[in-house]
Design an enzyme around this catalytic site. Structure first.
Site, mmCIF file in Angstrom:
data_model
loop_
_atom_site.group_PDB
_atom_site.id
_atom_site.type_symbol
_atom_site.label_atom_id
_atom_site.label_comp_id
_atom_site.label_asym_id
_atom_site.label_seq_id
_atom_site.Cartn_x
_atom_site.Cartn_y
_atom_site.Cartn_z
ATOM 1 N N SER A 116 0.848 -1.190 0.000
ATOM 2 C CA SER A 116 0.000 0.000 0.000
ATOM 3 C C SER A 116 0.891 1.251 0.000
ATOM 4 O O SER A 116 1.784 1.362 -0.826
ATOM 5 C CB SER A 116 -0.962 -0.042 1.194
ATOM 6 O OG SER A 116 -1.997 0.907 1.046
ATOM 7 N N ASP B 71 -8.480 -5.808 -5.803
ATOM 8 C CA ASP B 71 -8.085 -4.708 -4.915
ATOM 9 C C ASP B 71 -9.101 -3.568 -5.026
ATOM 10 O O ASP B 71 -9.269 -2.991 -6.095
ATOM 11 C CB ASP B 71 -6.692 -4.211 -5.301
ATOM 12 C CG ASP B 71 -6.091 -3.248 -4.287
ATOM 13 O OD1 ASP B 71 -6.850 -2.470 -3.669
ATOM 14 O OD2 ASP B 71 -4.863 -3.267 -4.113
ATOM 15 N N HIS C 205 -6.739 -6.028 -1.145
ATOM 16 C CA HIS C 205 -5.671 -5.081 -0.847
ATOM 17 C C HIS C 205 -4.912 -5.561 0.388
ATOM 18 O O HIS C 205 -5.492 -5.689 1.464
ATOM 19 C CB HIS C 205 -6.280 -3.700 -0.589
ATOM 20 C CG HIS C 205 -5.273 -2.606 -0.410
ATOM 21 N ND1 HIS C 205 -4.732 -1.922 -1.477
ATOM 22 C CD2 HIS C 205 -4.708 -2.077 0.707
ATOM 23 C CE1 HIS C 205 -3.892 -1.003 -1.024
ATOM 24 N NE2 HIS C 205 -3.857 -1.083 0.296
#
Length: 283
Positions: free
Chosen positions: A98, A228, A256
């Site tokens: 991320s 995601d 994610h």
């Protein structure tokens, strides 16, 4: 506990320091616990010296008053080099997830000699680009704009984190709410001040200019889930195309983050990607 850039950070190593070093960089708002111990030990068993650490305002690292972070995103990038310094490591393989993937990109641009290779998971370009990319999913946007949380109440924060984890999972696989709740509980209980994690949403980038991502020379592997909800798969494709020589590994049905169901696949990919080369054989 180490001192990096004048602040105290909490770190944890796994494996043999003689093995190739891998620094795990978490995204904003999450402590090193999100790099779960089983994942870290699997990497170490693959012959890697693994280090995870708490960003500022997460876990046991230095904490600032909520709403008043005394640092910028550039400081979080520099903290990674401080962790390497504390362990006496000249250069490491960086694995970022991320926003941690964005920090890793910036570190490769600002401190290229400290980066052996990059593994970028569930992330997008750290720099603005001209390419139009899809926005987050409707479910993700709805959650982040409507979910309510009382940051002064631990139970409320745990509930919020579990709900957020459920959305990030992407909806194509079974979501393990029990495991997510246990991890969220540990996150909250371990933090010096769990409400300070909000500070990551308030930090700027430090105003530093950067070369384009195409100038990154570190071998790069992009890993991205097909489901995601924050950064749809096209973000991963675009990132892999922007960095010269980068490869894309798509995880079918993954959301994610680093799902336990993908640990074996991700660990194998990281171990293969970080195999010693002539340049680093004696480093």
């Amino acid at each position: 506990m180490i001192e990096a850039n004048g602040v105290e950070l909490c770190t944890e190593p796994f494996g043999d320091p003689a093995d190739p070093p891998v620094l795990l960089v978490m995204g904003v708002g999450g402590s090193m616990l999100l790099w779960e111990e089983g994942f870290c030990r699997s990497l170490a068993d693959g012959g890697r010296f693994v280090i995870r650490y708490d960003h500022r305002d997460t876990g046991r690292s230095v904490s600032y008053p909520p709403g008043r972070p005394g640092y910028t995103g550039a400081d979080l990038v520099a903290d990674a080099t401080g962790v390497l310094d504390a362990y006496g490591i000249a250069a490491a393989h960086l694995v970022g997830v991320s926003a941690g993937g964005a920090f890793a990109q910036l570190l490769a641009l600002d401190f290229p000699d400290r980066v052996r290779s990059l593994v970028l998971i569930s992330t997008s370009s750290a720099l603005p680009g001209s390419r139009a990319l899809p926005p987050p999913t409707e479910a993700f946007t709805r959650f982040v704009t409507t979910a309510e949380v009382d940051w002064s109440d631990a139970a409320s924060v745990v509930g919020y984190l579990v709900g957020y984890s459920g959305v990030l999972a992407g909806g194509q696989r079974r979501f393990d709410e029990t495991a997510a709740r246990e991890l969220a509980r540990r996150e909250v209980e371990r933090a010096r001040n769990f409400s300070a994690a909000q500070n990551h949403d308030a930090i700027g980038d430090g105003g530093r200019s950067h070369r384009p991502l195409s100038s990154i020379t570190a071998p790069t592997l992009v890993i991205h889930g097909s489901a995601d909800p924050m950064f749809p798969l096209e973000h991963g494709r675009a990132l892999a195309e922007e960095i010269s020589g980068a490869r894309l590994l798509s995880l079918e049905g993954a959301g994610h983050g680093v799902d336990r169901a993908d640990w074996a696949t991700i660990v194998r990919a990281i171990v293969a990607h970080t195999a010693p080369t002539d340049r680093w054989a004696k480093a």
